[in-house]
Design a protein around this motif. Structure first.
Motif, PDB file in Angstrom:
ATOM      1  N   TRP A  63       0.871  -1.188   0.000  1.00 23.38           N
ATOM      2  CA  TRP A  63       0.000   0.000   0.000  1.00 23.38           C
ATOM      3  C   TRP A  63       0.904   1.234   0.000  1.00 23.38           C
ATOM      4  CZ3 TRP A  63      -5.395  -0.664   0.090  1.00 23.38           C
ATOM      5  CH2 TRP A  63      -5.809  -1.985   0.204  1.00 23.38           C
ATOM      6  N   GLU A  66      -1.202   6.992  -0.856  1.00 21.57           N
ATOM      7  CA  GLU A  66      -2.295   7.388   0.033  1.00 21.57           C
ATOM      8  C   GLU A  66      -2.894   8.706  -0.432  1.00 21.57           C
ATOM      9  OE1 GLU A  66      -1.302   8.404   4.199  1.00 21.57           O
ATOM     10  OE2 GLU A  66       0.785   8.329   3.554  1.00 21.57           O
ATOM     11  N   GLU A  91      -9.635  -0.082   1.698  1.00 19.73           N
ATOM     12  CA  GLU A  91      -8.668   0.986   1.411  1.00 19.73           C
ATOM     13  C   GLU A  91      -8.903   2.218   2.285  1.00 19.73           C
ATOM     14  OE1 GLU A  91      -9.444  -1.342  -2.421  1.00 19.73           O
ATOM     15  OE2 GLU A  91     -10.696  -0.430  -0.880  1.00 19.73           O
ATOM     16  N   ILE A 108      -7.317   7.288   2.556  1.00 21.02           N
ATOM     17  CA  ILE A 108      -7.270   6.090   1.719  1.00 21.02           C
ATOM     18  C   ILE A 108      -5.827   5.657   1.519  1.00 21.02           C
ATOM     19  CG2 ILE A 108      -7.691   5.217  -0.625  1.00 21.02           C
ATOM     20  CD1 ILE A 108     -10.147   7.011  -0.735  1.00 21.02           C
ATOM     21  N   ARG A 109      -5.593   4.359   1.603  1.00 23.77           N
ATOM     22  CA  ARG A 109      -4.299   3.766   1.252  1.00 23.77           C
ATOM     23  C   ARG A 109      -4.549   2.773   0.131  1.00 23.77           C
ATOM     24  NH1 ARG A 109       0.279   4.881   4.089  1.00 23.77           N
ATOM     25  NH2 ARG A 109      -0.018   5.748   6.155  1.00 23.77           N
ATOM     26  N   ALA A 110      -3.674   2.764  -0.863  1.00 25.13           N
ATOM     27  CA  ALA A 110      -3.857   1.901  -2.026  1.00 25.13           C
ATOM     28  C   ALA A 110      -2.504   1.526  -2.617  1.00 25.13           C
ATOM     29  CB  ALA A 110      -4.712   2.625  -3.068  1.00 25.13           C
ATOM     30  N   THR A 111      -2.554   0.664  -3.622  1.00 27.15           N
ATOM     31  CA  THR A 111      -1.308   0.185  -4.225  1.00 27.15           C
ATOM     32  C   THR A 111      -0.686   1.187  -5.186  1.00 27.15           C
ATOM     33  OG1 THR A 111      -2.589  -0.944  -5.932  1.00 27.15           O
ATOM     34  CG2 THR A 111      -1.934  -2.249  -4.011  1.00 27.15           C
ATOM     35  N   HIS A 115      -5.388   2.664  -8.425  1.00 34.09           N
ATOM     36  CA  HIS A 115      -6.164   2.008  -7.377  1.00 34.09           C
ATOM     37  C   HIS A 115      -6.942   3.057  -6.568  1.00 34.09           C
ATOM     38  CE1 HIS A 115      -5.994  -1.030  -3.756  1.00 34.09           C
ATOM     39  NE2 HIS A 115      -7.229  -0.730  -4.094  1.00 34.09           N
ATOM     40  N   VAL A 116      -6.280   4.157  -6.214  1.00 36.57           N
ATOM     41  CA  VAL A 116      -6.968   5.255  -5.505  1.00 36.57           C
ATOM     42  C   VAL A 116      -8.140   5.748  -6.344  1.00 36.57           C
ATOM     43  CG1 VAL A 116      -6.761   7.641  -4.692  1.00 36.57           C
ATOM     44  CG2 VAL A 116      -4.934   6.011  -4.198  1.00 36.57           C
ATOM     45  N   VAL A 119     -11.111   3.404  -6.201  1.00 37.98           N
ATOM     46  CA  VAL A 119     -11.789   3.483  -4.904  1.00 37.98           C
ATOM     47  C   VAL A 119     -12.650   4.740  -4.844  1.00 37.98           C
ATOM     48  CG1 VAL A 119     -11.449   3.731  -2.406  1.00 37.98           C
ATOM     49  CG2 VAL A 119     -10.040   2.122  -3.704  1.00 37.98           C
TER      50      VAL A 119
END
Length: 157
Positions: A63, A66, A91, A108-111, A115-116, A119
Motif C-alpha cells: 500500500w 495514500e 482501502e 485512503i491507502r492503495a497500491t 487504485h486510488v 476506490v
C-alpha cells in the motif's frame, strides 16, 4: 479520566514500544516494574489503554499510495450512514466528519494512483455522495503514532 504525568510517560513508552517489559518502562519513567504494572492495569481498566498491537509499514503490504478525500453529501446525510458505506472499502483506513464545506474526510491507502482512482469512483457512486475532492499524499512530514510525546512543550499536567 484524569492522567498524571507518570501515566502519560508510561503511555508514551508503550506507544514507542508496546513489547517493552514493565521493568524497561519503569526504568524510563522512574518506577518499579510492579508499580508500572499496577498503573498499566488501571489504565486498561479505565479505557485509557485500549489494547496493544503491531504497527506495520503499509509499504510492506504493497500500500504505497495514500490520499485524503473530502466527501460532499446530499442534504442531511447521517454520519452513521457515511460510516456504514465507507466501511465496505478496506482501502479507507480513516474517516471523520469535519467542519467546513465537506461533510467527511476519508484517508485512503492503495497500491497506486489508479487504485486510488477506482476506490474514489466506487465511493462517489454511493447514493448520498454529491461530489468528492481528493489530494494525493506526496510525502509524509510527520508520522507519529497517537500518544507519543515528541517534546516537553506538548506536555500538560
Amino acid at each position: 479520566m484524569e492522567l498524571d504525568r507518570l501515566d502519560r510517560d508510561i503511555i508514551a513508552a508503550l506507544v514507542d514500544d508496546a513489547r517493552a517489559t514493565y521493568a524497561e518502562v519503569g526504568h524510563q519513567v522512574g518506577l518499579s516494574a510492579s508499580a508500572v504494572k499496577r498503573r498499566v492495569d488501571r489504565l486498561r481498566e479505565s479505557g485509557a489503554i485500549t489494547g496493544f498491537s503491531a504497527r506495520v509499514a503499509p509499504q510492506a503490504l504493497g500500500w504505497t499510495t495514500e490520499a485524503y478525500v473530502e466527501l460532499f453529501c446530499q442534504g442531511k446525510t447521517k454520519p452513521s450512514d457515511i460510516a456504514l458505506a465507507v466501511a465496505k472499502f478496506p482501502e479507507v483506513v480513516g474517516a471523520a466528519t469535519i467542519t467546513g464545506e465537506a461533510d467527511a474526510l476519508l484517508h485512503i491507502r492503495a497500491t497506486d494512483v489508479r487504485h486510488v482512482e477506482r476506490v474514489i469512483e466506487r465511493i462517489a457512486a454511493e447514493a448520498f455522495v454529491v461530489r468528492t475532492k481528493s489530494a494525493i499524499v506526496l510525502s509524509r512530514l510527520v508520522d507519529a503514532p497517537p500518544g507519543l510525546v515528541r517534546n516537553d512543550s506538548s506536555r500538560t499536567g
